[in-house]
Design a protein around this motif. Structure first.
Motif, short mmCIF file in Angstrom:
data_model
loop_
_atom_site.label_atom_id
_atom_site.label_comp_id
_atom_site.label_asym_id
_atom_site.label_seq_id
_atom_site.Cartn_x
_atom_site.Cartn_y
_atom_site.Cartn_z
N PRO A 1 5.75 -18.07 -12.77
CA PRO A 1 5.93 -16.62 -12.78
C PRO A 1 5.67 -16.04 -11.41
N ARG A 2 6.19 -14.85 -11.16
CA ARG A 2 5.98 -14.23 -9.88
C ARG A 2 4.68 -13.46 -9.89
N PRO A 3 3.95 -13.41 -8.75
CA PRO A 3 2.77 -12.56 -8.70
C PRO A 3 3.20 -11.10 -8.61
N GLU A 4 2.39 -10.22 -9.11
CA GLU A 4 2.73 -8.81 -9.10
C GLU A 4 2.21 -8.15 -7.85
N ASP A 5 2.95 -7.10 -7.34
CA ASP A 5 2.56 -6.36 -6.15
C ASP A 5 1.88 -5.07 -6.57
N ASP A 6 0.61 -5.15 -6.77
CA ASP A 6 -0.15 -3.98 -7.17
C ASP A 6 -1.61 -4.36 -7.11
N ALA A 7 -2.50 -3.39 -7.24
CA ALA A 7 -3.88 -3.69 -7.39
C ALA A 7 -4.61 -2.52 -8.03
N PRO A 8 -5.95 -2.44 -8.25
CA PRO A 8 -6.65 -1.47 -9.04
C PRO A 8 -6.08 -0.20 -9.23
N ASP B 1 -17.18 -5.91 0.88
CA ASP B 1 -16.66 -7.12 0.23
C ASP B 1 -15.69 -6.81 -0.91
N ASN B 2 -15.28 -5.56 -1.05
CA ASN B 2 -14.45 -5.15 -2.18
C ASN B 2 -13.02 -4.88 -1.72
N ILE B 3 -12.05 -5.66 -2.27
CA ILE B 3 -10.64 -5.33 -2.09
C ILE B 3 -10.35 -4.19 -3.06
N ASN B 4 -10.33 -2.98 -2.53
CA ASN B 4 -10.31 -1.80 -3.38
C ASN B 4 -8.91 -1.39 -3.80
N MET B 5 -7.91 -1.65 -2.95
CA MET B 5 -6.55 -1.24 -3.25
C MET B 5 -5.56 -2.22 -2.63
N VAL B 6 -4.52 -2.54 -3.38
CA VAL B 6 -3.33 -3.19 -2.84
C VAL B 6 -2.14 -2.60 -3.61
N TYR B 7 -1.35 -1.79 -2.96
CA TYR B 7 -0.21 -1.14 -3.61
C TYR B 7 1.04 -1.33 -2.76
N VAL B 8 2.14 -1.71 -3.41
CA VAL B 8 3.44 -1.85 -2.75
C VAL B 8 4.46 -1.07 -3.56
N HIS B 9 5.30 -0.33 -2.88
CA HIS B 9 6.33 0.43 -3.58
C HIS B 9 7.26 -0.52 -4.32
N PRO B 10 7.64 -0.21 -5.57
CA PRO B 10 8.46 -1.15 -6.35
C PRO B 10 9.79 -1.50 -5.71
N ASP B 11 10.35 -0.61 -4.89
CA ASP B 11 11.61 -0.92 -4.22
C ASP B 11 11.47 -2.00 -3.16
N SER B 12 10.23 -2.29 -2.76
CA SER B 12 9.97 -3.28 -1.70
C SER B 12 9.15 -4.45 -2.20
N ALA B 13 9.13 -4.65 -3.52
CA ALA B 13 8.34 -5.72 -4.11
C ALA B 13 9.05 -7.07 -3.99
N ARG B 14 8.28 -8.14 -4.21
CA ARG B 14 8.78 -9.50 -4.34
C ARG B 14 9.25 -10.13 -3.02
N PRO C 1 -19.37 -13.52 2.77
CA PRO C 1 -19.29 -14.79 2.05
C PRO C 1 -18.31 -14.82 0.89
N SER C 2 -18.03 -13.67 0.28
CA SER C 2 -17.11 -13.65 -0.86
C SER C 2 -16.52 -12.25 -0.98
N LEU C 3 -15.38 -12.19 -1.67
CA LEU C 3 -14.71 -10.93 -1.93
C LEU C 3 -14.63 -10.70 -3.43
N ILE C 4 -14.68 -9.43 -3.83
CA ILE C 4 -14.49 -9.07 -5.23
C ILE C 4 -13.33 -8.07 -5.31
N THR C 5 -12.78 -7.94 -6.49
CA THR C 5 -11.80 -6.90 -6.76
C THR C 5 -11.84 -6.58 -8.24
N HIS C 6 -11.44 -5.37 -8.59
CA HIS C 6 -11.30 -4.96 -9.98
C HIS C 6 -9.80 -4.91 -10.24
N ALA C 7 -9.24 -6.00 -10.71
CA ALA C 7 -7.79 -6.19 -10.76
C ALA C 7 -7.20 -5.65 -12.05
#
Length: 207
Positions: free
Chosen positions: A22-29, A126-139, A160-166
């Protein structure tokens, strides 16, 4: 033209079993798949290295375009995992002023495709708080490059480590990036609950 170039770089079809990844999705919290069953990453777009986008630090002139990327990524990109009420509550969670205030913290990078701002990502400590990509530019790998920039800078800082609320939309993307789920959470957005996962990735920067 872009489709013709992709066919040129892909070449003739090979005698092989089609991939089922499957493809990974382009989005985050934000169930769980055992680690042994995590799917293989999707095949890379052969044209990705040639596409005219760049990853760079956030500039003041970018701020008036970020809210549209944020809301479109939620409303379109997360339609398969969240209903309309949930997407509305999530996208209303930030307005122009609050998004600017939030992005003044930590490190924010943006993806620019020609003259268009098509994605952004933020790390606060240590928090990846946002990852957002416009749907027209995904994949096409934009989310991966945005995330990798933030991980590289975290490594330089010795984190030492990263967290995210995915979000459920971003769950497989972060698994592909090497994160493990530590359990499901409920996020409240204006009285509306949204499922997500607390995830963590070790960077191996231990003293």
């Amino acid at each position: 033209m872009l489709q013709w170039l992709r066919r040129l770089f892909q070449g003739p079809a090979k005698d092989a079993t089609p991939q089922q990844a499957p493809r990974p999705e382009d989005d985050a919290p934000p169930v769980e798949t055992p680690q042994s069953e995590v799917p293989a990453p999707p095949p890379a777009d052969p044209m990705a290295p040639f596409l005219p986008f760049q990853i760079r630090p956030l500039e003041v002139a970018d701020l008036n375009r970020l809210l549209g990327v944020f809301r479109d990524a939620i409303q379109v990109g997360s339609a398969g995992e969240y209903d309309q009420q949930q997407r509305d509550a999530w996208s209303r969670g930030q307005n122009y002023d609050s998004l600017i205030s939030l992005l003044s913290e930590g490190e924010t990078v943006v993806a620019q495709w020609d003259d268009e701002l098509v994605g952004f990502a933020q790390r606060i400590a240590d928090n990846i708080n946002m990852v957002y990509v416009h749907p027209d530019s995904a994949r096409v790998g934009i989310a991966t490059l945005l995330y990798q920039h933030l991980e590289d800078s975290a490594r330089v800082e010795g984190i030492p480590s990263l967290i995210t609320h995915a979000s459920l939309t971003a769950l497989e993307f972060f698994r592909f990036m090497g994160f493990d789920s530590e359990g499901e959470e409920q996020a409240d957005r204006g009285g509306v609950n949204l499922k997500r996962h607390l995830m963590r990735k070790s960077l191996g920067n231990f003293q």
